[in-house]
Scaffold this motif. Structure first.
Motif, mmCIF file in Angstrom:
data_model
loop_
_atom_site.group_PDB
_atom_site.id
_atom_site.type_symbol
_atom_site.label_atom_id
_atom_site.label_comp_id
_atom_site.label_asym_id
_atom_site.label_seq_id
_atom_site.Cartn_x
_atom_site.Cartn_y
_atom_site.Cartn_z
ATOM 1 N N VAL A 109 0.958 -1.504 0.107
ATOM 2 C CA VAL A 109 0.129 0.152 0.057
ATOM 3 C C VAL A 109 0.713 1.383 -0.320
ATOM 4 C CG1 VAL A 109 -1.165 1.632 1.723
ATOM 5 C CG2 VAL A 109 -1.466 -1.479 1.388
ATOM 6 N N GLN A 110 0.901 2.182 -1.169
ATOM 7 C CA GLN A 110 1.686 2.887 -1.092
ATOM 8 C C GLN A 110 0.119 5.094 -1.536
ATOM 9 O OE1 GLN A 110 4.339 3.356 -3.364
ATOM 10 N NE2 GLN A 110 6.016 4.891 -2.475
ATOM 11 N N LEU A 111 0.661 5.403 -0.966
ATOM 12 C CA LEU A 111 -0.156 6.744 -0.575
ATOM 13 C C LEU A 111 1.146 7.937 -0.865
ATOM 14 C CD1 LEU A 111 -1.959 5.132 1.733
ATOM 15 C CD2 LEU A 111 -3.182 6.866 0.900
ATOM 16 N N VAL A 112 0.749 8.883 -1.903
ATOM 17 C CA VAL A 112 1.662 9.995 -1.991
ATOM 18 C C VAL A 112 0.993 10.997 -2.105
ATOM 19 C CG1 VAL A 112 3.812 10.491 -3.322
ATOM 20 C CG2 VAL A 112 3.625 8.899 -2.881
ATOM 21 N N THR A 113 1.429 11.848 -1.487
ATOM 22 C CA THR A 113 0.763 13.576 -1.659
ATOM 23 C C THR A 113 1.471 14.527 -2.264
ATOM 24 O OG1 THR A 113 1.603 14.010 0.414
ATOM 25 C CG2 THR A 113 -0.990 13.256 0.489
ATOM 26 N N SER A 114 1.116 15.160 -3.125
ATOM 27 C CA SER A 114 2.134 16.650 -3.980
ATOM 28 C C SER A 114 1.068 17.248 -4.203
ATOM 29 C CB SER A 114 2.070 16.273 -5.392
ATOM 30 O OG SER A 114 0.776 15.130 -5.927
ATOM 31 N N GLY A 115 1.427 18.173 -4.382
ATOM 32 C CA GLY A 115 0.937 19.893 -4.317
ATOM 33 C C GLY A 115 0.723 20.949 -3.008
ATOM 34 N N GLY A 116 1.465 20.571 -3.000
ATOM 35 C CA GLY A 116 1.131 21.714 -2.154
ATOM 36 C C GLY A 116 2.290 23.198 -2.158
ATOM 37 N N GLY A 117 3.257 23.968 -1.456
ATOM 38 C CA GLY A 117 3.283 25.504 -1.835
ATOM 39 C C GLY A 117 2.503 26.693 -1.113
ATOM 40 N N LEU A 118 3.261 27.166 -1.732
ATOM 41 C CA LEU A 118 2.574 28.556 -0.820
ATOM 42 C C LEU A 118 1.463 29.533 -1.604
ATOM 43 C CD1 LEU A 118 3.076 31.552 0.707
ATOM 44 C CD2 LEU A 118 4.921 32.523 -0.653
ATOM 45 N N VAL A 119 0.194 29.678 -1.127
ATOM 46 C CA VAL A 119 -0.923 30.248 -1.153
ATOM 47 C C VAL A 119 -1.295 31.605 -1.186
ATOM 48 C CG1 VAL A 119 -3.311 29.824 -2.287
ATOM 49 C CG2 VAL A 119 -1.038 27.943 -1.988
ATOM 50 N N GLN A 120 -1.493 32.851 -2.142
ATOM 51 C CA GLN A 120 -2.348 33.439 -0.893
ATOM 52 C C GLN A 120 -3.393 33.321 -0.628
ATOM 53 O OE1 GLN A 120 -1.506 37.590 -1.877
ATOM 54 N NE2 GLN A 120 0.490 36.832 -3.177
ATOM 55 N N PRO A 121 -3.578 34.211 0.568
ATOM 56 C CA PRO A 121 -5.434 33.643 1.391
ATOM 57 C C PRO A 121 -6.227 34.281 0.312
ATOM 58 C CG PRO A 121 -3.942 35.899 2.292
ATOM 59 C CD PRO A 121 -2.516 35.584 1.439
ATOM 60 N N GLY A 122 -7.005 33.210 0.302
ATOM 61 C CA GLY A 122 -8.349 34.020 -1.036
ATOM 62 C C GLY A 122 -8.231 32.798 -1.547
ATOM 63 N N GLU A 123 -7.740 32.238 -1.788
ATOM 64 C CA GLU A 123 -6.987 31.761 -4.044
ATOM 65 C C GLU A 123 -7.763 30.174 -2.889
ATOM 66 O OE1 GLU A 123 -3.784 33.967 -5.645
ATOM 67 O OE2 GLU A 123 -2.881 32.174 -4.614
ATOM 68 N N SER A 124 -7.554 29.469 -4.236
ATOM 69 C CA SER A 124 -8.121 28.288 -4.027
ATOM 70 C C SER A 124 -6.179 26.838 -4.385
ATOM 71 C CB SER A 124 -9.163 28.036 -5.370
ATOM 72 O OG SER A 124 -10.714 28.355 -4.957
ATOM 73 N N HIS A 125 -7.178 26.401 -3.932
ATOM 74 C CA HIS A 125 -5.886 25.149 -4.815
ATOM 75 C C HIS A 125 -6.349 23.297 -4.368
ATOM 76 C CE1 HIS A 125 -0.970 24.565 -4.923
ATOM 77 N NE2 HIS A 125 -0.903 23.865 -4.343
ATOM 78 N N ARG A 126 -5.248 23.160 -5.482
ATOM 79 C CA ARG A 126 -5.493 21.732 -4.895
ATOM 80 C C ARG A 126 -4.226 20.422 -4.290
ATOM 81 N NH1 ARG A 126 -7.392 18.324 -10.516
ATOM 82 N NH2 ARG A 126 -5.452 18.231 -10.413
ATOM 83 N N LEU A 127 -4.917 19.681 -4.018
ATOM 84 C CA LEU A 127 -3.773 18.817 -3.320
ATOM 85 C C LEU A 127 -4.040 17.130 -4.000
ATOM 86 C CD1 LEU A 127 -3.485 19.493 0.369
ATOM 87 C CD2 LEU A 127 -1.987 20.313 -1.738
ATOM 88 N N THR A 128 -2.756 16.167 -4.175
ATOM 89 C CA THR A 128 -3.035 15.056 -5.393
ATOM 90 C C THR A 128 -2.565 14.195 -4.102
ATOM 91 O OG1 THR A 128 -2.805 16.651 -7.363
ATOM 92 C CG2 THR A 128 -2.559 13.548 -6.648
ATOM 93 N N CYS A 129 -3.276 12.792 -3.983
ATOM 94 C CA CYS A 129 -3.044 12.038 -2.870
ATOM 95 C C CYS A 129 -2.991 10.408 -3.987
ATOM 96 C CB CYS A 129 -4.300 11.633 -2.038
ATOM 97 S SG CYS A 129 -4.372 9.909 -1.029
ATOM 98 N N SER A 130 -2.223 10.191 -4.821
ATOM 99 C CA SER A 130 -1.297 8.923 -5.498
ATOM 100 C C SER A 130 -1.741 7.756 -4.884
ATOM 101 C CB SER A 130 -0.595 9.232 -6.477
ATOM 102 O OG SER A 130 -0.670 10.686 -7.214
ATOM 103 N N THR A 131 -2.422 6.718 -5.678
ATOM 104 C CA THR A 131 -2.239 5.406 -4.302
ATOM 105 C C THR A 131 -1.892 4.445 -5.269
ATOM 106 O OG1 THR A 131 -4.899 5.575 -4.529
ATOM 107 C CG2 THR A 131 -4.238 6.423 -3.251
ATOM 108 N N SER A 132 -1.534 3.436 -4.352
ATOM 109 C CA SER A 132 -1.659 2.015 -5.387
ATOM 110 C C SER A 132 -1.465 1.882 -4.542
ATOM 111 C CB SER A 132 0.173 2.214 -6.051
ATOM 112 O OG SER A 132 0.928 2.443 -5.091
ATOM 113 N N GLY A 133 -1.705 -0.138 -4.732
ATOM 114 C CA GLY A 133 -1.084 -1.404 -3.892
ATOM 115 C C GLY A 133 -2.561 -1.569 -3.145
ATOM 116 N N PHE A 134 -3.898 -1.267 -3.126
ATOM 117 C CA PHE A 134 -4.993 -1.580 -3.256
ATOM 118 C C PHE A 134 -6.389 -1.097 -4.131
ATOM 119 C CE2 PHE A 134 -7.350 2.278 -1.254
ATOM 120 C CZ PHE A 134 -5.756 2.873 -1.621
ATOM 121 N N VAL A 135 -7.369 -1.808 -3.862
ATOM 122 C CA VAL A 135 -8.118 -1.693 -4.604
ATOM 123 C C VAL A 135 -8.778 0.110 -4.297
ATOM 124 C CG1 VAL A 135 -10.711 -3.055 -5.434
ATOM 125 C CG2 VAL A 135 -8.427 -4.009 -4.987
#
Length: 109
Positions: A1-27
Motif C-alpha cells: 500500500v502506498q500513498l503519495v501526496t503532492s501539490g503543496g506550496g505557498l498560496v495567497q489568502p482567498g485563493e483556491s488550491h488542489r492537493l493530490t493523493c496518488s495511491t497504489s497497492g490496493f483496490v
C-alpha cells in the motif's frame, strides 16, 4: 500500500488550491480516502472523510476521487492563514492506517 501526496506550496489568502493523493497497492474503489492536516504546534486533525468534513473547512474543502487514476484530490477554496499545515492522506485497510508522507501548504500574503 502506498500513498503519495503532492501539490503543496505557498498560496495567497482567498485563493483556491488542489492537493493530490496518488495511491497504489490496493483496490481504490473498495476503500475511503481521508485527508488530515497538522498545523504548527497543533495536533493532527481530520479534514475530510466524506460525508464528514472538519468544522473549520466545511463548505470550503472538498474531497474528489478519480477512480481511473487511483487518485484522490483535496479541493481547497477561500484559503485562510489558519489552513497553513502539513496535509496527509490516509486509508484504513483491515484495521491498519496507511499514511502518505505529507505535503506543506502555507497560506500567506
Amino acid at each position: 500500500v502506498q500513498l503519495v501526496t503532492s501539490g503543496g506550496g505557498l498560496v495567497q489568502p482567498g485563493e483556491s488550491h488542489r492537493l493530490t493523493c496518488s495511491t497504489s497497492g490496493f483496490v481504490f474503489n473498495s476503500y475511503s480516502i481521508k485527508w488530515f492536516r497538522q498545523g504548527p504546534g497543533k495536533e493532527r486533525e481530520l479534514v475530510a472523510s466524506p460525508p464528514t468534513y472538519g468544522d473549520t473547512v466545511k463548505g470550503r474543502f472538498f474531497l474528489v476521487r478519480d477512480a481511473a487514476k487511483n487518485t484522490a484530490f483535496l479541493e481547497m477554496n477561500n484559503l485562510k492563514a489558519e489552513d497553513t499545515a502539513t496535509y496527509f492522506c490516509s486509508v484504513t485497510i483491515k484495521g491498519v492506517e496507511h499514511w502518505s508522507q505529507g505535503t506543506q501548504v502555507t497560506v500567506s500574503s
